[in-house]
Design a protein around this motif. Structure first.
Motif, short mmCIF file in Angstrom:
data_model
loop_
_atom_site.label_atom_id
_atom_site.label_comp_id
_atom_site.label_asym_id
_atom_site.label_seq_id
_atom_site.Cartn_x
_atom_site.Cartn_y
_atom_site.Cartn_z
N ARG A 111 27.39 5.54 5.42
CA ARG A 111 27.64 6.80 6.10
C ARG A 111 26.34 7.41 6.62
N ASN A 112 25.26 7.19 5.89
CA ASN A 112 23.97 7.74 6.31
C ASN A 112 23.38 7.02 7.53
N ASP A 113 24.04 5.97 8.00
CA ASP A 113 23.58 5.23 9.18
C ASP A 113 24.33 5.62 10.45
N ARG A 114 25.40 6.39 10.32
CA ARG A 114 26.29 6.64 11.44
C ARG A 114 25.60 7.30 12.64
N LEU A 115 24.72 8.27 12.39
CA LEU A 115 24.05 8.97 13.49
C LEU A 115 23.00 8.10 14.15
N MET A 116 22.31 7.31 13.35
CA MET A 116 21.30 6.38 13.85
C MET A 116 21.93 5.36 14.79
N LEU A 117 23.08 4.81 14.40
CA LEU A 117 23.76 3.82 15.23
C LEU A 117 24.26 4.44 16.54
N LYS A 118 24.76 5.65 16.46
CA LYS A 118 25.27 6.32 17.65
C LYS A 118 24.14 6.66 18.62
N GLU A 119 22.99 7.08 18.11
CA GLU A 119 21.86 7.49 18.95
C GLU A 119 21.16 6.32 19.63
N SER A 120 21.12 5.18 18.97
CA SER A 120 20.43 4.00 19.51
C SER A 120 21.14 3.49 20.75
N ILE A 121 20.38 2.87 21.63
CA ILE A 121 20.99 2.28 22.83
C ILE A 121 22.03 1.22 22.44
N LEU A 122 21.80 0.60 21.28
CA LEU A 122 22.74 -0.38 20.77
C LEU A 122 22.80 -0.25 19.25
N GLY A 123 23.97 0.10 18.73
CA GLY A 123 24.17 0.26 17.30
C GLY A 123 25.11 -0.80 16.78
N ILE A 124 24.68 -1.51 15.75
CA ILE A 124 25.49 -2.59 15.17
C ILE A 124 25.88 -2.22 13.75
N GLY A 125 27.17 -2.15 13.52
CA GLY A 125 27.71 -1.96 12.18
C GLY A 125 27.85 -3.31 11.51
N ILE A 126 27.59 -3.35 10.23
CA ILE A 126 27.60 -4.63 9.51
C ILE A 126 28.55 -4.54 8.32
N LEU A 127 29.41 -5.53 8.22
CA LEU A 127 30.40 -5.58 7.15
C LEU A 127 30.07 -6.77 6.26
N THR A 138 33.80 4.00 7.48
CA THR A 138 34.62 4.08 8.70
C THR A 138 33.92 4.89 9.79
N GLU A 139 33.27 5.99 9.44
CA GLU A 139 32.55 6.78 10.44
C GLU A 139 31.43 5.96 11.09
N THR A 140 30.77 5.15 10.30
CA THR A 140 29.69 4.30 10.83
C THR A 140 30.28 3.24 11.76
N LEU A 141 31.37 2.65 11.35
CA LEU A 141 32.05 1.68 12.20
C LEU A 141 32.39 2.29 13.56
N MET A 142 32.92 3.50 13.54
CA MET A 142 33.34 4.16 14.78
C MET A 142 32.15 4.56 15.66
N ASN A 143 30.95 4.65 15.09
CA ASN A 143 29.75 4.96 15.87
C ASN A 143 29.00 3.71 16.30
N SER A 144 29.55 2.54 16.00
CA SER A 144 28.90 1.27 16.34
C SER A 144 29.37 0.77 17.70
N ASP A 145 28.47 0.06 18.38
CA ASP A 145 28.84 -0.62 19.62
C ASP A 145 29.44 -1.99 19.30
N ILE A 146 28.97 -2.57 18.20
CA ILE A 146 29.39 -3.91 17.80
C ILE A 146 29.56 -3.91 16.29
N LEU A 147 30.50 -4.69 15.79
CA LEU A 147 30.65 -4.93 14.35
C LEU A 147 30.40 -6.41 14.11
#
Length: 155
Positions: free
Chosen positions: A100-116, A123-132
């Motif tokens: 959850r503490n990564d969600r804003l960082m991923l949204k702000e970056s030109i490209l944010g990758i969520g990792i599972l 879930t909030e981080t996933l929704m702020n990701s460009d790619i999973l």
């Protein structure tokens, strides 16, 4: 690295920012093989690892790795990570995280990758990701072969 995405924008990546636990480490231990990839790609990108260091192991685990460790306080980690992305330049930064503490960082970056991986993804981080992705090694393969990124991001 310049990435031309058909019918979309052109991205120039200079910085790669990793969360530590859940991203390049599991339970405070660096995932085997991560150091090799970071060292191999460090001539192309500036690598950063930003963490509150829950297990107190980040500096020891990354001591011989070609990256900069950014330790942050445990309070307001999401804001501190966001501020760091803004400081180094979000327009040229790819960030990777799962918490959850990564969600804003991923949204702000030109490209944010969520990792599972083993720790799951918020879930909030996933929704702020460009790619999973399912593994940190998928991210490294994107960095080694930009056509994988193009194939994922094109319109």
């Amino acid at each position: 690295m310049i990435i031309e995405i058909p019918n979309s924008e052109t991205i120039e990546l200079k910085n790669i920012v990793f969360d530590y636990n859940g991203t390049i480490a599991i339970d405070g231990e660096l995932i085997e093989g991560v150091q090799t990839y970071i060292d191999e790609l460090s001539s192309i990108f500036d690598f950063y690892v930003i963490t509150a260091d829950t297990y107190g192991s980040v500096e020891q685990q990354l001591q011989n790795t070609k990256c900069k460790v950014i330790k942050i306080e445990k309070d307001f980690q999401d804001i501190k990570k966001l501020d760091f992305i803004k400081k180094i330049g979000s327009a040229n930064t790819l960030s990777v995280g799962n918490g959850r503490n990564d969600r804003l960082m991923l949204k702000e970056s030109i490209l944010g990758i969520g990792i599972l991986q083993d720790e799951g993804i918020c879930t909030e981080t996933l929704m702020n990701s460009d790619i999973l992705v399912k593994s940190i090694f998928d991210v490294f393969e994107f960095l080694k072969n930009k056509n994988r990124l193009v194939a994922t991001l094109r319109n």
